[in-house]
Write a protein that holds these residues in place. Structure first.
Motif, PDB file in Angstrom:
ATOM      1  N   PHE A 129      41.967  69.520  40.992  1.00 10.05           N
ATOM      2  CA  PHE A 129      41.393  70.425  39.998  1.00 10.05           C
ATOM      3  C   PHE A 129      41.889  71.856  40.212  1.00 10.05           C
ATOM      4  N   LYS A 151      43.271  67.225  32.100  1.00  9.72           N
ATOM      5  CA  LYS A 151      42.196  66.315  31.696  1.00  9.72           C
ATOM      6  C   LYS A 151      41.911  65.284  32.783  1.00  9.72           C
ATOM      7  N   LEU A 188      40.280  66.943  35.766  1.00  8.23           N
ATOM      8  CA  LEU A 188      38.903  67.328  35.466  1.00  8.23           C
ATOM      9  C   LEU A 188      37.963  66.137  35.567  1.00  8.23           C
ATOM     10  N   TYR A 208      37.357  65.208  39.185  1.00  4.36           N
ATOM     11  CA  TYR A 208      36.485  66.189  39.831  1.00  4.36           C
ATOM     12  C   TYR A 208      35.056  66.097  39.303  1.00  4.36           C
ATOM     13  N   LEU A 209      34.931  65.889  37.987  1.00  2.00           N
ATOM     14  CA  LEU A 209      33.600  65.795  37.380  1.00  2.00           C
ATOM     15  C   LEU A 209      32.854  64.557  37.872  1.00  2.00           C
ATOM     16  N   PRO A 241      33.397  73.727  35.639  1.00  2.00           N
ATOM     17  CA  PRO A 241      34.776  73.212  35.581  1.00  2.00           C
ATOM     18  C   PRO A 241      35.178  72.764  34.180  1.00  2.00           C
ATOM     19  N   VAL A 242      34.231  72.181  33.449  1.00  2.00           N
ATOM     20  CA  VAL A 242      34.513  71.750  32.072  1.00  2.00           C
ATOM     21  C   VAL A 242      34.811  72.963  31.199  1.00  2.00           C
ATOM     22  N   THR A 288      38.288  74.648  32.089  1.00  2.00           N
ATOM     23  CA  THR A 288      39.429  73.855  31.609  1.00  2.00           C
ATOM     24  C   THR A 288      39.559  73.933  30.092  1.00  2.00           C
ATOM     25  N   CYS A 301      33.445  64.977  28.037  1.00  2.00           N
ATOM     26  CA  CYS A 301      32.726  65.416  29.234  1.00  2.00           C
ATOM     27  C   CYS A 301      31.217  65.449  28.995  1.00  2.00           C
TER      28      CYS A 301
END
Length: 425
Positions: free
Chosen positions: A96, A136, A139, A142-143, A167-168, A171, A190
């Motif tokens: 990320f 993407k 992310l 990481y999410l 983070p969303v 990005t 997300c």
């Protein structure tokens, strides 16, 4: 005592070792093969005239390129699915952090096309890569990690919600100036994952409300632009440049989607009209493989609007079959989510499947004029590029989760030699 030789041993299958290493959801493997076969047929048909024009009659050049992309993509899926998905959890934070500077670099110094900077040119191989595809993937990994770690405090705004939404937001904000549609689709995917991850509905609704503010302004700008009588006034309002040089494009697309473009020569309107012609020609059963005529007039027929060519050649039944494949793919990924006993693997498989399914729906919705022109590809079907490779990597990660679930569900088997029990791995 003389050694006994067994002369009835079966011949070794050269593909047996490879097949024995292939694990995961067999249905998803079958769907991947089906979509790549559809891609070969559709891309070959959609690029025939273009290849004839650009390569002096060599109509197979794009077909061979697509075959190369498919081979590389299948290798990516195979090797990615062999890696234990917990490795991606360990690398999530690093991946990320790497993706953010790449997005910034692309925004400021990337290859510009249609007033948007979405690509960077890779050194040595002289190819471009769309960094939003990498971002993407990073992310979602990481999410998924953050959601799995924050389950005990996920209802708390500061301790649970902010660490997963920031983070969303970062990005999506970095992707937006060059590619608003990708940012919106990524944000929607997300938010769906956050809802599944037990984030408070109130927090999600607040996020949606904040995200809708610029969309409302775009709609208002489109309405004002359409109702304006003074052409000079319209031109005066269209002076955005720099990082926000695509604002005019967004307004024009929104205006065209709501009212239809006033300029019949508008590129977006032309594409949509040609896609409609292709669909109307296809009818129920289509005109047959390779018999499309609209491909000669439809820009991006091999990429953003390839679904229109599929419907023209294979009819509404062929189009419905493609929709069915993506629905089955999403269903199988949801099954993996339900079967996976660990939160990270479950969230990872579901998040990646959401983004692929939503991208497919958006591409098909644009083709039938249910959504403004976006520029997103049809996963595993559109002509190969960085999007194709990263789609394959995402599917490989999903199959990695499925492979580990399959191994954990295998019952212990007795050893044929000693009668001991060993755990299947």
């Amino acid at each position: 005592m003389p050694e006994v030789i067994n002369i009835q041993q079966p011949l070794q299958n050269p593909f047996g070792h490879l097949a024995s290493k292939t694990r995961g959801d067999k249905v998803i493997w079958a769907l991947v093969v089906l979509l790549t076969l559809v891609s070969l047929l559709a891309v070959y048909s959609a690029t025939g005239s273009l290849a004839y024009k650009n390569y002096k009659g060599n109509t197979e050049i794009y077909l061979f390129k697509q075959i190369a992309f498919i081979v590389v993509g299948l290798m990516v899926i195979y090797f990615a699915h062999l890696i234990n998905y917990t490795f991606y959890s360990k690398a999530a934070k690093i991946l990320f952090i790497i993706s953010i500077p790449l997005l910034l670099y692309t925004l400021l110094f990337g290859v510009k096309m249609n007033e948007g900077s979405r690509w960077i040119r890779l050194p040595f191989i002289n190819m471009t890569m769309q960094t939003s595809d990498l971002a993407k993937l990073c992310l979602f990994i990481y999410l998924a990690r953050m959601l799995s770690k924050k389950q005990d405090v996920i209802k708390d705004f500061k301790k649970g919600f902010l660490p997963v939404i920031l983070p969303v937001a970062i990005t999506c904000i970095l992707i937006t100036p060059a590619n608003l549609s990708t940012a919106l689709l990524l944000g929607a995917s997300c938010l769906m994952l956050l809802f599944i991850g037990r984030v408070k509905t109130k927090h999600i609704l607040i996020t949606i409300g904040v995200a809708l503010i610029p969309i409302v302004f775009l709609v208002m700008a489109a309405v004002i632009s359409h109702k304006s009588i003074d052409d000079e006034k319209v031109i005066a309002t269209k002076t955005s440049s720099g990082l926000f040089g695509r604002v005019d494009t967004w307004i024009n697309r929104m205006e065209g989607f709501i009212y239809g473009h006033k300029d019949v020569g508008n590129d977006d309107q032309y594409q949509v009209n040609q896609a409609k012609i292709a669909i109307s020609k296809g009818g129920l059963f289509g005109v047959g493989p390779g018999n499309s005529t609209t491909r000669d007039y439809l820009p991006q027929a091999y990429n953003d609007f390839i679904f229109a060519i599929i419907i023209e050649e294979y009819g509404l039944l062929g189009g419905a079959f493609i929709v069915f494949i993506y629905l089955v793919f999403l269903y199988r990924c949801i099954r993996i989510f339900k079967r996976c006993p660990f939160a990270f693997g479950a969230f990872l498989a579901l998040g990646l499947s959401f983004t692929l399914a939503i991208q497919a729906v958006a591409n098909m919705a644009v083709t039938v004029n249910l959504f403004p022109v976006t520029g997103v590809t049809l996963p595993l079907v559109s002509m190969g590029g960085s999007s194709f490779i990263f789609t394959c990597l995402a599917i490989g990660i999903i199959l990695s989760v499925a492979r580990n679930v399959e191994q954990m569900e295998k019952p212990a088997k007795p050893s044929a030699v000693s009668g001991e029990v060993y755990e299947a791995v």
